[in-house]
Design a protein around this motif. Structure first.
Motif, PDB file in Angstrom:
ATOM      1  N   GLY A   1      68.832  63.268  14.803  1.00 31.55           N
ATOM      2  CA  GLY A   1      68.106  63.858  15.916  1.00 31.55           C
ATOM      3  C   GLY A   1      67.510  65.205  15.595  1.00 31.55           C
ATOM      4  N   VAL A   2      67.009  65.350  14.359  1.00 32.52           N
ATOM      5  CA  VAL A   2      66.494  66.645  13.921  1.00 32.52           C
ATOM      6  C   VAL A   2      65.014  66.780  14.283  1.00 32.52           C
ATOM      7  CG1 VAL A   2      65.963  68.069  11.904  1.00 32.52           C
ATOM      8  CG2 VAL A   2      68.151  66.883  12.060  1.00 32.52           C
ATOM      9  N   LYS A   3      64.667  67.956  14.791  1.00 31.51           N
ATOM     10  CA  LYS A   3      63.276  68.333  15.002  1.00 31.51           C
ATOM     11  C   LYS A   3      62.967  69.465  14.021  1.00 31.51           C
ATOM     12  CE  LYS A   3      63.361  66.990  19.858  1.00 31.51           C
ATOM     13  NZ  LYS A   3      63.199  67.421  21.267  1.00 31.51           N
TER      14      LYS A   3
ATOM     15  N   THR B   1      67.719  62.264   8.516  1.00 31.22           N
ATOM     16  CA  THR B   1      67.104  63.296   9.346  1.00 31.22           C
ATOM     17  C   THR B   1      66.758  62.743  10.716  1.00 31.22           C
ATOM     18  OG1 THR B   1      66.202  64.450   7.420  1.00 31.22           O
ATOM     19  CG2 THR B   1      65.138  64.866   9.531  1.00 31.22           C
ATOM     20  N   THR B   2      66.178  61.542  10.742  1.00 33.20           N
ATOM     21  CA  THR B   2      65.829  60.898  12.014  1.00 33.20           C
ATOM     22  C   THR B   2      67.083  60.573  12.814  1.00 33.20           C
ATOM     23  OG1 THR B   2      63.843  59.943  11.014  1.00 33.20           O
ATOM     24  CG2 THR B   2      64.640  58.948  13.059  1.00 33.20           C
TER      25      THR B   2
ATOM     26  N   ALA C   1      60.460  71.209  12.998  1.00 32.08           N
ATOM     27  CA  ALA C   1      59.604  72.343  13.369  1.00 32.08           C
ATOM     28  C   ALA C   1      59.007  72.979  12.113  1.00 32.08           C
ATOM     29  CB  ALA C   1      60.397  73.352  14.200  1.00 32.08           C
TER      30      ALA C   1
ATOM     31  N   GLY D   1      70.515  67.307  16.402  1.00 29.09           N
ATOM     32  CA  GLY D   1      70.422  67.105  17.845  1.00 29.09           C
ATOM     33  C   GLY D   1      71.723  66.658  18.473  1.00 29.09           C
TER      34      GLY D   1
END
Length: 278
Positions: A49-51, A45-46, A53, A78
């Motif tokens: 580039g995932v945000k 996930t990191t 939310a 991302g």
């Protein structure tokens, strides 16, 4: 939709790096892809580039699999923005790379005593997913419940190993575990192969272990081997797709993963299937 689990019994062999490399190759090839981050560390996930939310993470979705809305809680990678910028000057192809967000919460299922009903939780969530040609599941480095849950939901398992004694021995044990699991839970599951990762060509130990792996695993040892790239940590630290990172080393690494993707899945068939659906 092809579902591939990326697995390893031993940690530290670059399993998540291989997942990210295959995701980058799928994005570059125009294959709509979902990455399921099943590792409680959530490194995929990191790296993607995932945000997240307000998305519900995969662990909590598994907790209510019968009603869980996986399609409504995936997050876009991302990487997609840079891919679209690149494609404007080339093919203009639509790019889709989504992520089922990982979290430590999924660790409650990483135990050895899951029954058949629990093993079906991820399969139930994925049964509601549409529009992807490929699903990549980043498994934790164990053979406990989360990995077996992923295998239950998968068509194929890709094993990742370093050319080192403990990693090779762990891969052999994982192969035996897959065969036992197939007999009891997933008769249609197949092994996609074994990828040798973080290979140092100038290392005598790695040369010896690669020869040992070829002797032990034969055609299951996939081509290409993934050599240890000095800029790989920088690319991952920037949460960037390797296919859109500048420099010759990145282009070389991209080529490795393009070939590996072709050897793991029938990417041409995936593209034609997606085109027919569109």
């Amino acid at each position: 939709m092809q579902v591939v689990s990326i697995s390893s019994l031993k940690g530290g062999v670059g399993k998540t790096s291989v997942t990210l490399g295959l995701a980058s190759a799928a994005l570059a090839a125009g294959i709509p892809t979902l990455v399921v981050d099943l590792d409680p560390h959530a490194d995929a996930t990191t790296g993607l580039g995932v945000k997240p939310a307000d998305r519900i993470d995969i662990g909590r979705l598994l907790g209510n699999a019968r009603r869980g809305d996986l399609p409504g809680n995936v997050a876009p990678s991302g990487w997609v923005a840079s891919a679209r910028q690149h494609n404007r000057s080339t093919s203009g192809a639509k790019t889709v790379l989504d992520v089922a967000v990982g979290s430590a919460y999924s660790g409650i299922y990483d135990r050895p005593d899951l029954g058949r009903r629990d093993l079906r939780r991820l399969s139930t969530l994925l049964s509601r997913v549409e529009g992807y040609g490929l699903v990549l599941i980043d498994c934790p480095p164990s053979l406990n419940g989360l990995t077996r849950m992923a295998w239950t939901a998968s068509n194929r398992v890709l094993l990742v190993a370093e050319p080192a004694l403990f990693s090779v021995a762990g891969t052999e044990r994982t192969m035996r575990a897959i065969e036992l699991f197939k007999r009891e839970f997933a008769p249609n599951l197949s092994t996609a192969g074994i990828v040798a990762n973080r290979v140092r060509p100038n290392s005598n130990e790695h040369t010896f272990r690669l020869a040992e792996m070829r002797q032990m695993f034969g055609d299951l040892l996939l081509s290409p081997i993934i050599t240890d790239q000095e800029n790989w940590q920088q690319i991952q630290g920037a949460a960037h797709s390797v296919h859109h990172w500048p420099g010759e080393l990145a282009r070389q690494t991209s080529g490795y993963f393009d070939e590996l993707l072709r050897n793991v899945v029938d990417s041409g068939r995936l593209r034609s299937r997606v085109a027919r659906r569109a």
